[in-house]
Design a protein around this motif. Structure first.
Motif, short mmCIF file in Angstrom:
data_model
loop_
_atom_site.label_atom_id
_atom_site.label_comp_id
_atom_site.label_asym_id
_atom_site.label_seq_id
_atom_site.Cartn_x
_atom_site.Cartn_y
_atom_site.Cartn_z
N ILE A 125 48.68 -146.38 99.74
CA ILE A 125 48.98 -145.73 101.22
C ILE A 125 48.56 -144.17 101.10
O ILE A 125 48.29 -143.55 101.80
N ALA A 126 49.40 -143.57 99.90
CA ALA A 126 49.33 -142.13 99.82
C ALA A 126 49.68 -141.75 98.54
O ALA A 126 50.10 -142.87 97.57
N GLU A 127 49.61 -140.54 98.07
CA GLU A 127 49.81 -139.96 96.85
C GLU A 127 50.61 -138.90 97.13
O GLU A 127 50.58 -138.21 98.04
N ALA A 128 51.58 -138.45 96.07
CA ALA A 128 52.48 -137.20 96.15
C ALA A 128 52.42 -136.84 94.84
O ALA A 128 52.41 -137.35 93.88
N ALA A 129 52.83 -135.36 94.71
CA ALA A 129 52.95 -134.79 93.34
C ALA A 129 54.38 -134.32 92.91
O ALA A 129 54.46 -134.08 91.88
N ASN A 130 55.45 -134.87 93.81
CA ASN A 130 56.74 -134.84 93.49
C ASN A 130 57.70 -135.56 94.51
O ASN A 130 57.27 -135.87 95.54
N GLY A 131 58.74 -135.58 94.10
CA GLY A 131 59.94 -136.24 95.20
C GLY A 131 59.90 -135.86 96.39
O GLY A 131 60.05 -136.70 97.42
N MET A 132 59.89 -134.62 96.78
CA MET A 132 59.94 -133.82 97.98
C MET A 132 58.75 -134.42 98.85
O MET A 132 58.90 -134.68 100.18
N GLN A 133 57.66 -134.19 98.41
CA GLN A 133 56.42 -134.54 99.02
C GLN A 133 56.49 -136.17 99.44
O GLN A 133 56.12 -136.52 100.54
N ALA A 134 57.01 -136.84 98.40
CA ALA A 134 57.22 -138.64 98.87
C ALA A 134 58.24 -138.75 99.77
O ALA A 134 57.82 -139.56 100.85
N LEU A 135 59.10 -137.93 99.66
CA LEU A 135 60.14 -138.00 100.76
C LEU A 135 59.72 -137.66 102.39
O LEU A 135 59.83 -138.43 103.25
N ASP A 136 59.02 -136.60 102.28
CA ASP A 136 58.20 -136.25 103.65
C ASP A 136 57.47 -137.35 104.28
O ASP A 136 57.48 -137.52 105.28
N PHE A 137 56.73 -138.07 103.23
CA PHE A 137 55.78 -138.94 103.75
C PHE A 137 56.39 -140.19 104.04
O PHE A 137 55.97 -140.83 105.15
N LEU A 138 57.46 -140.50 103.35
CA LEU A 138 58.22 -141.85 103.77
C LEU A 138 59.12 -141.74 104.93
O LEU A 138 59.32 -142.87 105.20
N ARG A 139 59.33 -140.79 105.47
CA ARG A 139 60.26 -140.68 106.64
C ARG A 139 59.47 -141.49 107.60
O ARG A 139 60.10 -141.92 108.66
N ASP A 155 56.10 -150.57 100.45
CA ASP A 155 56.84 -151.84 99.71
C ASP A 155 57.41 -151.17 98.40
O ASP A 155 58.23 -151.77 98.05
N VAL A 156 56.66 -150.35 97.67
CA VAL A 156 57.04 -150.05 96.38
C VAL A 156 56.42 -148.53 96.23
O VAL A 156 55.51 -148.16 96.66
N VAL A 157 57.24 -147.82 95.52
CA VAL A 157 56.87 -146.64 94.82
C VAL A 157 56.81 -146.52 93.21
O VAL A 157 57.61 -147.00 92.77
N LEU A 158 55.56 -146.12 92.99
CA LEU A 158 55.36 -145.83 91.53
C LEU A 158 55.65 -144.40 91.10
O LEU A 158 54.88 -143.39 91.70
N ALA A 159 56.79 -144.09 90.60
CA ALA A 159 57.08 -142.79 90.49
C ALA A 159 57.35 -142.17 88.97
O ALA A 159 58.02 -142.96 88.06
N ASP A 160 56.69 -141.16 88.54
CA ASP A 160 56.86 -140.46 87.48
C ASP A 160 58.49 -139.78 87.36
O ASP A 160 58.94 -140.00 88.46
N ILE A 161 58.93 -139.70 86.24
CA ILE A 161 60.21 -139.12 86.11
C ILE A 161 60.35 -137.79 86.16
O ILE A 161 60.88 -136.99 86.79
N ARG A 162 59.54 -137.08 85.23
CA ARG A 162 59.62 -135.46 85.02
C ARG A 162 58.56 -135.10 85.90
O ARG A 162 57.34 -135.01 85.71
N MET A 163 58.93 -134.32 87.26
CA MET A 163 58.12 -133.61 88.06
C MET A 163 59.03 -132.31 88.63
O MET A 163 60.27 -132.43 88.66
N PRO A 164 58.36 -131.45 89.09
CA PRO A 164 58.75 -130.24 89.66
C PRO A 164 59.48 -130.56 90.95
O PRO A 164 58.96 -131.64 91.58
N SER A 165 60.31 -129.61 91.40
CA SER A 165 60.88 -129.62 92.63
C SER A 165 61.92 -130.95 92.90
O SER A 165 63.08 -130.59 93.27
N MET A 166 61.48 -132.01 92.68
CA MET A 166 62.47 -133.01 92.60
C MET A 166 61.98 -134.22 91.73
O MET A 166 60.63 -134.70 92.05
#
Length: 258
Positions: free
Chosen positions: A38-52, A57-68
């Motif tokens: 559905i989309a891509e994000a470069a960090n947790g903050m961007q991901a949450l902005d989109f998910l609001r 159904d699923v988030v594939l998330a790296d662990i070490r990222m800037p911001s969050m």
């Protein structure tokens, strides 16, 4: 998972090449498990902005990222009305892989392999992450507390930067977090906040934690004041916070030594 109802996926990684690889793997797996990025994000903050506004159904998330980072992202996802499943992807094996044996959450080492990704995605329809477990693991693995706290307001998930919070005050089942601009109602326990942010906040009263940098001074309470032994003055806002007799000396010493 049918082709008419493909798995909706959000890829979160600060490396464009890593996102491209996951997208390619998902395309290769489409016949075995239909999915749609559905989309891509470069960090947790961007991901949450989109998910609001865009549930997945699923988030594939790296662990070490800037911001969050991905661990903190997962703790906030658990507060969404319909939290997605989380699959962690990382290049580091020193994050105690066994700690993520959580049924609903998988942990994939980069470079991610197609069949390993497929096995993880096949868990998604019936299993979801335990947010409370993720929160505990998250703090341990990051080596510190969260950078943001989350709260629900008018059906939306809001993030509150911990660095902007002047104090926490407990009232019945909720805790109020006060910034220079406004208050936020949190579903948090004051005792847990005190432990997690011990380096940033100190207790003034059984119901109050204050940011050490927010303290401006103190004044003694009137002799007939049953609420407090004294009052703490804060930088930037006119409010005063109650100080108990027990915390009066440690709090004043902090100001004196700062």
């Amino acid at each position: 998972m049918s082709t008419e109802n493909p798995l909706k996926i959000l890829i979160v990684d600060d490396e464009p090449l890593a996102r491209d690889r996951l997208r390619a793997l998902l395309s290769d797996l489409a016949l075995q498990l239909p999915g749609m990025v559905i989309a891509e994000a470069a960090n947790g903050m961007q991901a949450l902005d989109f998910l609001r506004d865009h549930p997945v159904d699923v988030v594939l998330a790296d662990i070490r990222m800037p911001s969050m980072d991905g661990i903190e992202l997962a703790t906030h996802l658990g507060r969404l009305e319909k939290p997605p499943a989380v699959i962690f992807t990382t290049a580091y094996d020193n994050y105690a892989v066994q700690a993520f044996d959580l049924n609903a959450v998988d942990y994939l080492l980069k470079p991610v392999r197609a069949q390993r990704l497929l096995a993880a995605l096949q868990k998604v329809p019936v299993q979801h992450p335990d947010a409370s477990v993720l929160a505990g693991i998250g703090q341990e693995m990051r080596g510190g507390g969260r950078t943001h706290l989350s709260c629900h307001e008018r059906g939306r998930l809001l993030l509150v930067p911990v660095g902007e919070i002047l104090y926490f005050k407990a009232d019945l089942k909720y805790v109020t977090a006060r910034t220079a601009e406004r208050e936020y109602l949190l579903d948090e326990a004051l005792t847990h906040l005190e432990i997690e942010f011990a380096d940033r906040f100190m207790r003034l009263h059984r119901a109050v934690l204050v940011a050490r940098t927010a303290l401006a001074g103190f004044e003694k309470a009137a002799g007939d004041d049953a609420e407090a032994y004294g009052w703490a003055l804060l930088r930037g806002i006119p409010e005063k916070l109650p100080v108990s007799r027990r915390q009066w000396a440690p709090a004043k010493a902090l100001i004196k030594n700062s």
